[in-house]
Write a protein that holds these residues in place. Structure first.
Motif, mmCIF file in Angstrom:
data_model
loop_
_atom_site.group_PDB
_atom_site.id
_atom_site.type_symbol
_atom_site.label_atom_id
_atom_site.label_comp_id
_atom_site.label_asym_id
_atom_site.label_seq_id
_atom_site.Cartn_x
_atom_site.Cartn_y
_atom_site.Cartn_z
ATOM 1 N N THR A 277 15.193 -53.097 18.984
ATOM 2 C CA THR A 277 15.549 -53.442 17.785
ATOM 3 C C THR A 277 15.265 -54.745 16.790
ATOM 4 O O THR A 277 15.360 -55.055 15.651
ATOM 5 C CB THR A 277 16.945 -53.579 17.937
ATOM 6 O OG1 THR A 277 17.377 -53.677 18.648
ATOM 7 C CG2 THR A 277 16.685 -51.656 18.285
ATOM 8 N N THR B 40 20.551 -50.781 13.777
ATOM 9 C CA THR B 40 19.586 -49.909 15.112
ATOM 10 C C THR B 40 20.042 -50.175 16.501
ATOM 11 O O THR B 40 19.925 -49.473 17.091
ATOM 12 C CB THR B 40 18.230 -50.228 15.224
ATOM 13 O OG1 THR B 40 17.695 -50.874 13.449
ATOM 14 C CG2 THR B 40 17.491 -49.644 15.498
ATOM 15 N N ALA B 41 20.446 -51.419 17.182
ATOM 16 C CA ALA B 41 20.745 -52.005 18.673
ATOM 17 C C ALA B 41 21.540 -51.025 18.346
ATOM 18 O O ALA B 41 22.060 -50.003 20.003
ATOM 19 C CB ALA B 41 20.654 -52.677 18.788
ATOM 20 N N ARG C 172 21.212 -47.137 19.442
ATOM 21 C CA ARG C 172 20.896 -46.771 20.328
ATOM 22 C C ARG C 172 21.651 -46.682 21.263
ATOM 23 O O ARG C 172 21.567 -45.818 22.229
ATOM 24 C CB ARG C 172 19.640 -47.596 20.097
ATOM 25 C CG ARG C 172 17.948 -47.617 19.274
ATOM 26 C CD ARG C 172 17.199 -48.240 20.173
ATOM 27 N NE ARG C 172 15.868 -47.819 20.880
ATOM 28 C CZ ARG C 172 15.465 -48.501 21.462
ATOM 29 N NH1 ARG C 172 15.312 -49.244 21.116
ATOM 30 N NH2 ARG C 172 14.899 -47.591 22.998
#
Length: 94
Positions: free
Chosen positions: A55, A61-62, A65
């Motif tokens: 990421t 984004t992390a 996920r």
């Protein structure tokens, strides 16, 4: 109890061999009854450990996920327990 098909397990073992060779070697020394679960757990660990690298500092984004993996693990536990997350009894307050 089987966690994955033999093809899926072969793929997991190969990913672990490339990404975490020490644990791949250790896993091969385990009794066959524990080996499949070990490889599945180590593959999930390898995936989670790679989030930061893949990421590249993008916190949103992390978080997505990690949220995906949290929901996946929760669903697996719920399925193993034989119930959903719906909660029980007692509706709203008022």
């Amino acid at each position: 109890r089987a966690f994955a098909s033999s093809t899926d397990l072969s793929t997991l073992r190969e990913q672990l061999r490339k990404g975490d060779h020490e644990n791949y070697l250790c896993g091969n020394l385990l009794p066959s009854s524990a080996r499949e679960a070990f490889f599945v757990l180590r593959a999930v660990n390898l995936e989670l450990a790679s989030v930061r690298d893949t990421t590249r500092g993008n916190a949103a984004t992390a978080a997505l996920r990690f949220g995906f993996w949290r929901a996946t693990v929760d669903a697996a536990y719920d399925a193993a327990a034989g119930h959903g997350r719906g909660g029980g009894g007692g509706g709203g307050g008022g």
